[in-house]
Enzyme design. Structure first.
Site, PDB file in Angstrom:
ATOM      1  N   TRP A  56     -21.896-100.581 -22.967  1.00 51.12           N
ATOM      2  CA  TRP A  56     -20.901-102.239 -22.599  1.00 51.12           C
ATOM      3  C   TRP A  56     -20.191-103.900 -23.437  1.00 51.12           C
ATOM      4  O   TRP A  56     -18.876-103.857 -23.273  1.00 51.12           O
ATOM      5  CB  TRP A  56     -21.559-102.479 -21.305  1.00 51.12           C
ATOM      6  N   ASP A  64     -22.567-110.322 -18.884  1.00 48.28           N
ATOM      7  CA  ASP A  64     -22.344-109.729 -17.453  1.00 48.28           C
ATOM      8  C   ASP A  64     -23.492-108.826 -17.551  1.00 48.28           C
ATOM      9  O   ASP A  64     -24.792-108.671 -18.550  1.00 48.28           O
ATOM     10  CB  ASP A  64     -21.801-108.136 -18.569  1.00 48.28           C
ATOM     11  N   LYS A  86     -24.357-101.722  -8.035  1.00 50.07           N
ATOM     12  CA  LYS A  86     -26.443-101.507  -8.884  1.00 50.07           C
ATOM     13  C   LYS A  86     -26.571-102.352  -8.106  1.00 50.07           C
ATOM     14  O   LYS A  86     -28.100-101.004  -7.310  1.00 50.07           O
ATOM     15  CB  LYS A  86     -25.435-101.706 -10.507  1.00 50.07           C
TER      16      LYS A  86
END
Length: 362
Positions: free
Chosen positions: A103, A173, A197
């Site tokens: 990511w 993030d 999530k």
């Protein structure tokens, strides 16, 4: 429903059963209005009350630091990969990135399309099986910001401490581990997280930022991609994902009921320790993928002796009601995502299944 699945999906992921049941009870008629929250105008007082409550509840969980604002945006973390450099990586500046995995690499790729970037730290040499050392970073004076990914969902690594970047804004993030533990928001200029999530369903992205960073976005950016547009309009510039934000508010209430972030962290550590101990004590039958110092409490990655055995593990686990244990297609192996809403009982059931599988195939 007699039995819920053992949900270890990486995202969209498990939601608290209590939250789903409350939403079910209010789904058709929200608090006597005769409408679902999904049917209401986002300009109406009822929805705006939910919207503002979610914002204030989130800041309250983080200690109500002065000078921070919550934005509810769309497009997931993937849009934030571009939106952050578009707003902050101005002419004459360079952006620092910590390259910690899949990511983080995607965020870097987007930033390079916008302006000058550099890698401040990386763990690429060991295939991202640990988090990079960020304890003694030296950043150029013209650094616009330093960006890191707090938890790498695919590899299963997590930062357990964050760097002090002084006057240079730290951007994170936190999509896969936000609110899994207390953290000092004041160390960050901006934090963003896709909700799917730990915060709620997919469809809304939460941004927490210092208010001064949300002002005076470059004028050439399209209006909807400017942080100041959303800050000035309380995230109501365009129609927000109202039901997803309602669900975020319900999840935040649930976190409060678990003892807030201290209570959540305690439960998450108990769950992670149970699973990691089962892996470590299997005499090598199961093998953890990442360095022990960087292990994630949210995404536990592990391997078996062969791909054939891993396929058998998935096949047999699915028959027993386990969902989402296959590792990401880019790395293979096995992965259990044990976010806030995954109950201890699900991890205990998984550990018991792993023990039986080892007896049958060891």
């Amino acid at each position: 429903m007699s039995k819920r699945a053992y949900n270890f999906n990486a995202g969209p992921a498990a939601l608290p059963l209590e939250v789903l049941e409350r939403a079910q009870a209010e789904f058709v008629d929200y608090q006597g209005t005769g409408m679902s929250i999904m049917e209401m105008s986002h300009r109406g007082a009822v929805y705006e009350g939910v919207h503002n409550e979610a914002s204030s509840r989130l800041l309250n969980l983080l200690g109500n630091p002065e000078g921070y604002k919550v934005l509810f945006l769309q497009g997931g973390a993937s849009t934030q990969f571009a939106m952050a450099p578009m707003n902050f990586l101005t002419e004459g500046k360079t952006a620092g990135y910590v390259k910690s995995g899949s990511w983080a690499s995607k965020a870097i790729k987007e930033a390079k399309l916008i302006g000058n970037t550099f890698i401040a730290a990386s763990s690429e040499e060991n295939k991202y099986m640990s988090m990079p050392d960020v304890s003694n970073l030296v950043l150029p004076e013209n650094t616009a910001y330093l960006h890191l990914t707090s938890n790498e969902t695919i590899e299963g690594t997590q930062f357990h401490e964050f760097p002090d970047t002084g006057n240079i804004p730290l951007i994170a993030d936190m999509s896969s581990d936000i609110l899994c533990r207390p953290f000092d928001l004041t160390k960050f200029g901006l934090v963003y997280a896709g909700a799917q999530k730990n915060l709620g369903p997919s469809g809304v992205t939460v941004v927490l930022a210092r208010e001064e960073l949300l002002q005076n976005s470059p004028s050439h950016i399209p209006t909807v991609l400017r942080y100041d547009t959303h800050a000035e309009n309380n995230s109501l510039y365009n129609t927000p994902p109202s039901f997803a934000i309602y669900m975020v508010n319900q999840v935040l209430k649930w976190i409060e009921e678990q003892g807030s972030l201290d209570g959540i962290e305690k439960k998450n550590r108990e769950k992670a320790n149970l699973l990691y101990n089962a892996i470590d004590e299997s005499s090598g039958f199961f093998r953890g993928c990442v360095d022990a110092t960087s292990r994630s409490t949210m995404n536990v990655t592990f391997r078996l002796g062969s791909e054939e055995l891993e396929k058998q593990f998935i096949k047999e686990s699915e028959k027993e009601g386990f969902v989402g244990l296959k590792g990401h297609r880019s790395v293979g192996g096995l992965r259990a995502s044990i976010y806030n809403a995954v109950p201890y009982e699900s991890i205990k059931a998984l550990v018991d299944f792993m023990s039986q599988f080892q007896k049958s195939h060891g």
